[in-house]
Every structure is written in C-alpha cells, then in structure tokens.
Write an enzyme that holds these catalytic residues in place. Structure first.
Site, PDB file in Angstrom:
ATOM      1  N   HIS A   1      -6.455  -3.771  -8.242  1.00  0.00           N
ATOM      2  CA  HIS A   1      -7.765  -3.113  -8.338  1.00  0.00           C
ATOM      3  C   HIS A   1      -8.299  -3.005  -9.767  1.00  0.00           C
ATOM      4  CE1 HIS A   1      -8.891  -2.246  -4.249  1.00  0.00           C
ATOM      5  NE2 HIS A   1      -7.600  -2.162  -3.995  1.00  0.00           N
TER       6      HIS A   1
ATOM      7  N   CYS B   1      -8.820  -7.428  -3.537  1.00  0.00           N
ATOM      8  CA  CYS B   1      -8.363  -6.770  -2.319  1.00  0.00           C
ATOM      9  C   CYS B   1      -9.264  -7.073  -1.110  1.00  0.00           C
ATOM     10  CB  CYS B   1      -8.204  -5.270  -2.578  1.00  0.00           C
ATOM     11  SG  CYS B   1      -7.143  -4.474  -1.359  1.00  0.00           S
TER      12      CYS B   1
HETATM   13  N1  GLN Z   1      -9.201  -2.519   3.969  1.00  0.00           N
HETATM   14  C1  GLN Z   1      -8.334  -3.511   3.411  1.00  0.00           C
HETATM   15  C2  GLN Z   1      -6.856  -3.223   3.581  1.00  0.00           C
HETATM   16  O1  GLN Z   1      -6.468  -2.093   3.747  1.00  0.00           O
HETATM   17  C3  GLN Z   1      -8.664  -3.658   1.947  1.00  0.00           C
HETATM   18  C4  GLN Z   1      -8.336  -2.423   1.181  1.00  0.00           C
HETATM   19  C5  GLN Z   1      -8.744  -2.476  -0.241  1.00  0.00           C
HETATM   20  O2  GLN Z   1      -9.665  -3.184  -0.628  1.00  0.00           O
HETATM   21  N2  GLN Z   1      -8.061  -1.681  -1.026  1.00  0.00           N
HETATM   22  O3  GLN Z   1      -6.076  -4.144   3.524  1.00  0.00           O
END
Ligand code: GLN
Length: 243
Positions: free
Chosen positions: A198, A95
């Site tokens: 994740h 992510c």
């Molecule tokens: N901040 C980034 C987004 O919202 C990554 C979020 C995350 O790692 N879950 O796209």
C-alpha cells in the site's frame, strides 16, 4: 522544463492504507528536482484520456468499492486503459487496483467481480487476510549498490495467481504477497507495475519511485538523460528499519 502528468483513478474509492502517499512521493520527488507535475483525477463518470497521462495510479479498495466501480470501469474506461497500457504508459496498481487489472476477483461472499483482463492474473478471496509489514526483492531495482529489497505493507484477503502476460514483480522475503504459496509478489506487464504493497511503497522505497519517474520521462522526452540524485537519508533509514 520537464513535466509529468499523473492520473489518480477512482481517488474517492481506491485509496486504502495511505495509498495517496504513493502520489505524494511521485509529486514531491519531481518537485524537488524542478520537474513540473500535475495530478488529475478520474472518478466514476469522468473521461479517462488514453494519451493524457504519463503515470496512472490505481490504489486499493474494499470489495464493496471494487464492485461499485466495476460498471464504470468496464463500460467507460476499459478500452482507453487498454490503449494507454499498450502504448507503454506507466501504471502503478496497488492491491485492489492490481486485482482489477487481471481477469476477475472472486470475493469471500462468492461474488465474482469481472476485471479489466488486460493482464492474465486472477484473484480469489481466501479465508483469512494477509496483513502486516512484509518485504520482497525486485530484480529490476537492483542498480548500482542498491540490493532491490523493498519494504511494504499488505492487507488483503485476495489470493492472486499469475499467468500468461503477468510476470512477477518480485520474490517474497518475508510475508505473504500474491497468495502465500508461490513466493511471488505483484506483477509486471509492459510498464504496468502491480503490487500488494500500500501507500508506504514509494515513500519508503525511493528507488521504486525514481524507477517509475525515470521511465515516464524517458517515454516522453527523447533528450532525457536521467534523474538527479536526491538526499534519501531519512527514507533509507525508514526502509532499512522496516526491513
Ligand atoms: N478487497 C480486496 C482484498 O481484500 C483488496 C483489498 C485492498 O485493496 N487492500 O483482497
């Protein structure tokens, strides 16, 4: 005895939604096979050794956290990370970590976070978040009787677009993935595996975890012949249920 060294990059900032579960999975699947494993941490201000790790893990983060580490990443770690990638070390980037390997991430507030630029993808925030369980299919995981279907969990506002050296990790079966439009999920370049999925990624998809471990051991030990199989009955029940 074989030994694997794992680096958790920015563990205090990039660790959303159970991302540490990916490290636990790599660790335990090594331990269960009698493979030695150590997990080292490299946060803001600490040295990143380009030759020091077999697997590097970069988790997800809030926009604020991504911005907070930007300076350290670009000034102190960029060239070492580049060297590690080009010498085929294994990376798993999730992510926010996926976004940081690309060119830039433009947040919902219009702020541009310059990223490593080791891969050619870029990311811009959309109006809504893509959240929930999702699934995708990876050709590199189709081995033996395994169908390559991965069960994941996504939560991001970023829309990522692949280009140049960033090739898709997989194709979306259900959910949004990179941008909700082109049907792609994640990216691969050399041994860098990027995904929006994740911390349940490796625990729920042991074939993915073993793919990374086998690559790392092949890189390191010329006599390595393959991983011993483990009893993945419970993991497979969880994966199939999620799928
Ligand atoms: N901040 C980034 C987004 O919202 C990554 C979020 C995350 O790692 N879950 O796209």
């Amino acid at each position: 005895m074989y030994e694997i060294k794992i680096c958790h990059l920015y563990p205090d900032l990039l660790n959303l939604y159970g991302d540490t579960g990916n490290i636990i999975s790599l660790r335990m699947r090594s331990v269960w096979r009698g493979i030695g494993v150590s997990v080292l941490e490299a946060g803001i201000g600490s040295f990143f050794d380009p030759c020091g790790y077999d697997i590097v893990f970069i988790g997800g983060g809030q926009d604020l956290d991504q911005a907070a580490l930007q300076n350290d990443l670009l000034k102190n770690k960029k060239s070492a990370i580049f060297e590690a990638v080009e010498s085929n070390r294994i990376f798993l980037c999730i992510c926010g970590g996926f976004q940081l390997m690309g060119k830039y991430y433009k947040t919902g507030e219009g702020r541009t976070i310059d990223c490593l630029g080791i891969m050619d993808h870029w990311t811009e925030a959309g109006k809504n978040r893509f959240t929930g369980n999702y699934s995708f299919e990876c050709d590199f995981l189709k081995k033996g009787s395994f169908d390559g279907r991965v069960a994941g969990f996504e939560n991001h506002s970023g829309r990522t677009f692949l280009s140049g050296n960033a090739k898709p990790l997989g194709r979306i079966i259900r959910g949004s993935g990179n941008n909700g439009e082109d049907g792609y999920e994640g990216a691969i370049y050399r041994n860098v595996y990027c995904s929006y999925s994740h911390g349940s990624l490796l625990p729920k998809n042991p074939a993915f975890a073993d793919h990374l471990l086998a690559l790392a051991l092949t890189n390191k030990y010329p006599d390595f012949e393959g991983l011993e199989p483990l009893d993945d009955t419970l993991e497979n029940i969880a994966r199939l249920k999620a799928l």
